[in-house]
Scaffold this motif. Structure first.
Motif, PDB file in Angstrom:
ATOM      1  N   LEU A  25      13.452  33.572   5.888  1.00  0.00           N
ATOM      2  CA  LEU A  25      14.677  33.806   6.648  1.00  0.00           C
ATOM      3  C   LEU A  25      15.861  33.069   6.019  1.00  0.00           C
ATOM      4  CD1 LEU A  25      16.492  34.527   9.010  1.00  0.00           C
ATOM      5  CD2 LEU A  25      15.374  32.748  10.358  1.00  0.00           C
ATOM      6  N   LEU A  27      16.270  31.920   2.913  1.00  0.00           N
ATOM      7  CA  LEU A  27      16.665  32.438   1.600  1.00  0.00           C
ATOM      8  C   LEU A  27      17.402  33.765   1.739  1.00  0.00           C
ATOM      9  CD1 LEU A  27      13.509  31.462  -0.497  1.00  0.00           C
ATOM     10  CD2 LEU A  27      15.753  30.332  -0.462  1.00  0.00           C
ATOM     11  N   LYS A  28      16.976  34.570   2.706  1.00  0.00           N
ATOM     12  CA  LYS A  28      17.634  35.852   2.941  1.00  0.00           C
ATOM     13  C   LYS A  28      19.039  35.641   3.510  1.00  0.00           C
ATOM     14  CE  LYS A  28      14.676  39.264   3.933  1.00  0.00           C
ATOM     15  NZ  LYS A  28      14.911  40.323   2.927  1.00  0.00           N
ATOM     16  N   LYS A  31      21.263  34.387   0.746  1.00  0.00           N
ATOM     17  CA  LYS A  31      21.579  35.462  -0.197  1.00  0.00           C
ATOM     18  C   LYS A  31      22.641  36.398   0.387  1.00  0.00           C
ATOM     19  CE  LYS A  31      19.240  39.281  -2.565  1.00  0.00           C
ATOM     20  NZ  LYS A  31      18.001  40.061  -2.571  1.00  0.00           N
ATOM     21  N   HIS A  35      26.463  36.847  -0.998  1.00  0.00           N
ATOM     22  CA  HIS A  35      26.947  38.148  -1.457  1.00  0.00           C
ATOM     23  C   HIS A  35      28.197  38.590  -0.703  1.00  0.00           C
ATOM     24  CE1 HIS A  35      23.239  38.818  -3.818  1.00  0.00           C
ATOM     25  NE2 HIS A  35      23.994  39.665  -4.478  1.00  0.00           N
TER      26      HIS A  35
ATOM     27  N   ARG B  78      19.583  32.544  -7.915  1.00  0.00           N
ATOM     28  CA  ARG B  78      20.124  33.365  -6.844  1.00  0.00           C
ATOM     29  C   ARG B  78      21.149  32.611  -6.033  1.00  0.00           C
ATOM     30  NH1 ARG B  78      14.685  34.969  -4.021  1.00  0.00           N
ATOM     31  NH2 ARG B  78      14.455  32.741  -4.308  1.00  0.00           N
ATOM     32  N   ILE B 148      15.394  38.454  10.317  1.00  0.00           N
ATOM     33  CA  ILE B 148      15.067  38.956   8.978  1.00  0.00           C
ATOM     34  C   ILE B 148      15.327  40.460   8.912  1.00  0.00           C
ATOM     35  CG2 ILE B 148      13.138  39.426   7.388  1.00  0.00           C
ATOM     36  CD1 ILE B 148      12.044  36.628   8.086  1.00  0.00           C
ATOM     37  N   ASP B 152      17.964  42.403   6.598  1.00  0.00           N
ATOM     38  CA  ASP B 152      17.521  43.497   5.729  1.00  0.00           C
ATOM     39  C   ASP B 152      18.436  44.710   5.859  1.00  0.00           C
ATOM     40  OD1 ASP B 152      15.368  42.413   4.404  1.00  0.00           O
ATOM     41  OD2 ASP B 152      13.907  42.998   5.934  1.00  0.00           O
ATOM     42  N   GLU B 155      21.528  43.944   3.960  1.00  0.00           N
ATOM     43  CA  GLU B 155      21.227  44.000   2.521  1.00  0.00           C
ATOM     44  C   GLU B 155      21.152  45.439   2.025  1.00  0.00           C
ATOM     45  OE1 GLU B 155      17.744  42.113   0.958  1.00  0.00           O
ATOM     46  OE2 GLU B 155      18.299  40.159   1.747  1.00  0.00           O
ATOM     47  N   LEU B 160      22.251  45.280  -1.697  1.00  0.00           N
ATOM     48  CA  LEU B 160      21.946  43.949  -2.228  1.00  0.00           C
ATOM     49  C   LEU B 160      20.488  43.826  -2.640  1.00  0.00           C
ATOM     50  CD1 LEU B 160      23.758  41.596   0.336  1.00  0.00           C
ATOM     51  CD2 LEU B 160      24.632  42.643  -1.742  1.00  0.00           C
ATOM     52  N   VAL B 161      19.698  44.853  -2.384  1.00  0.00           N
ATOM     53  CA  VAL B 161      18.268  44.735  -2.645  1.00  0.00           C
ATOM     54  C   VAL B 161      18.002  44.934  -4.131  1.00  0.00           C
ATOM     55  CG1 VAL B 161      16.007  45.674  -2.119  1.00  0.00           C
ATOM     56  CG2 VAL B 161      17.746  45.528  -0.349  1.00  0.00           C
ATOM     57  N   THR B 162      17.346  43.950  -4.717  1.00  0.00           N
ATOM     58  CA  THR B 162      17.151  43.984  -6.161  1.00  0.00           C
ATOM     59  C   THR B 162      15.717  44.295  -6.547  1.00  0.00           C
ATOM     60  OG1 THR B 162      16.604  41.651  -6.152  1.00  0.00           O
ATOM     61  CG2 THR B 162      18.920  42.229  -6.489  1.00  0.00           C
ATOM     62  N   GLU B 164      13.520  42.160  -6.502  1.00  0.00           N
ATOM     63  CA  GLU B 164      12.926  40.854  -6.786  1.00  0.00           C
ATOM     64  C   GLU B 164      13.077  40.008  -5.521  1.00  0.00           C
ATOM     65  OE1 GLU B 164      13.754  36.652  -8.239  1.00  0.00           O
ATOM     66  OE2 GLU B 164      15.327  38.094  -8.687  1.00  0.00           O
ATOM     67  N   GLU B 165      12.043  40.014  -4.708  1.00  0.00           N
ATOM     68  CA  GLU B 165      12.147  39.417  -3.378  1.00  0.00           C
ATOM     69  C   GLU B 165      11.155  38.277  -3.194  1.00  0.00           C
ATOM     70  OE1 GLU B 165      14.227  40.459  -0.462  1.00  0.00           O
ATOM     71  OE2 GLU B 165      15.301  40.905  -2.285  1.00  0.00           O
ATOM     72  N   ASP B 167       9.822  34.557  -2.722  1.00  0.00           N
ATOM     73  CA  ASP B 167      10.394  33.334  -2.177  1.00  0.00           C
ATOM     74  C   ASP B 167      10.261  32.211  -3.202  1.00  0.00           C
ATOM     75  OD1 ASP B 167      10.997  34.648   0.089  1.00  0.00           O
ATOM     76  OD2 ASP B 167       9.185  34.032   1.155  1.00  0.00           O
ATOM     77  N   ALA B 168      11.184  31.254  -3.103  1.00  0.00           N
ATOM     78  CA  ALA B 168      11.148  30.121  -4.049  1.00  0.00           C
ATOM     79  C   ALA B 168       9.911  29.279  -3.791  1.00  0.00           C
ATOM     80  CB  ALA B 168      12.393  29.269  -3.880  1.00  0.00           C
TER      81      ALA B 168
END
Lengths: 168, 168
Positions: A25, A27-28, A31, A35, B78, B148, B152, B155, B160-162, B164-165, B167-168
């Motif tokens: 949550l 990180l989203k 992001k 943006h 990111r 979340i 989404d 996004e 914005l969706v790449t 590559e999702e 998590d760190a």
């Protein structure tokens, strides 16, 4: 106060899966925010040849029509700090901000938007509202309200509520 | 894909009240994000004597165990950019990052975490997860999932969706 159905005891949220979900949550959220902020910076630059820190300074001064001391301005800036002194110098040079003495305090000065500055900010703020609506208008009013309510829960739990909740 | 109940036609969201509501949402989201980010910066500084840009660089390198070219590293970041070259110099000096040649390309170098660097990042990442959980753990799992899902929707609508999702 926060909606009770969005709260839970710490004990229920310490499973590894829920900790990962909190991280996901965050990180989203980070992001999305970065943006949107980048979009606003870009639009301010292209459409108004200006910067986000300057926009934020003007927004703060717009809310306080009588003017602010520099120290008050710095604490009123909720978003970006930038170099407030440098931004004010530029705004004065551009005729958008005036320095005025404080009655009864020889050493203190207020900074406030000129008529020209207020008009300039009004135009930018109207465009800014439309950009934000173009992004968040994809949500139903209900989803928007739920998101605001969830963010309120986080704010309250973090003690982020300052009492100063005016919109720019 | 976005939840259809969170979408609406543009026409329904152009009333002044709804535009103000979008603006309110954005300012609240920005405020919450900035406060959480400031909390993380402060905790990284106090508990690990490190910075958010350094943490982000290490997080990116941690995900790519084989190492990254500097150009790949920059695009993998990111969150914050900071001065990536300067951060890598410091990490190399601290023994946390190694520069290694790329097989078959004499001029290219990869940067990758050393064993020491991976261990250092693991400790910080574990603490970071707990900090995030302390903040977002005030939400029920359902509220977290809803947030979340709403993010989404934003996004997807913003492209914005790449793909590559991770998590760190």
């Amino acid at each position: 106060m926060s909606d009770p159905d969005q709260r839970s005891s710490a004990a229920t949220n310490t499973s590894p899966a829920l900790i990962k979900q909190s991280l996901r949550l965050w990180l989203k959220m980070l992001k999305t925010t970065k943006h949107v902020e980048a979009t606003i910076r870009e639009k301010l630059r292209i459409e108004f040849d200006t910067t986000l820190p300057r926009f934020d300074v003007m927004a703060a001064l717009y809310r306080f029509e009588e003017g602010l001391k520099m120290s008050e301005l710095s604490s009123a800036l909720r978003v970006s700090n930038g170099n407030v002194t440098g931004i004010i110098e530029r705004l004065v040079a551009d005729g958008a901000v005036l320095r005025v003495p404080v009655a009864g305090d020889k050493r203190a000065m207020l900074v406030r938007l000129t008529h020209k500055g207020r008009e300039e900010f009004s135009r930018m703020a109207a465009a800014h509202e439309l950009w934000i609506n173009a992004i968040f208008g994809c949500l139903t009013p209900d989803a928007t309200a739920r998101l605001i309510s969830i963010l309120d829960t986080i704010e309250h739990s973090q003690g982020l509520v300052t009492g100063e909740e005016n919109d720019a």
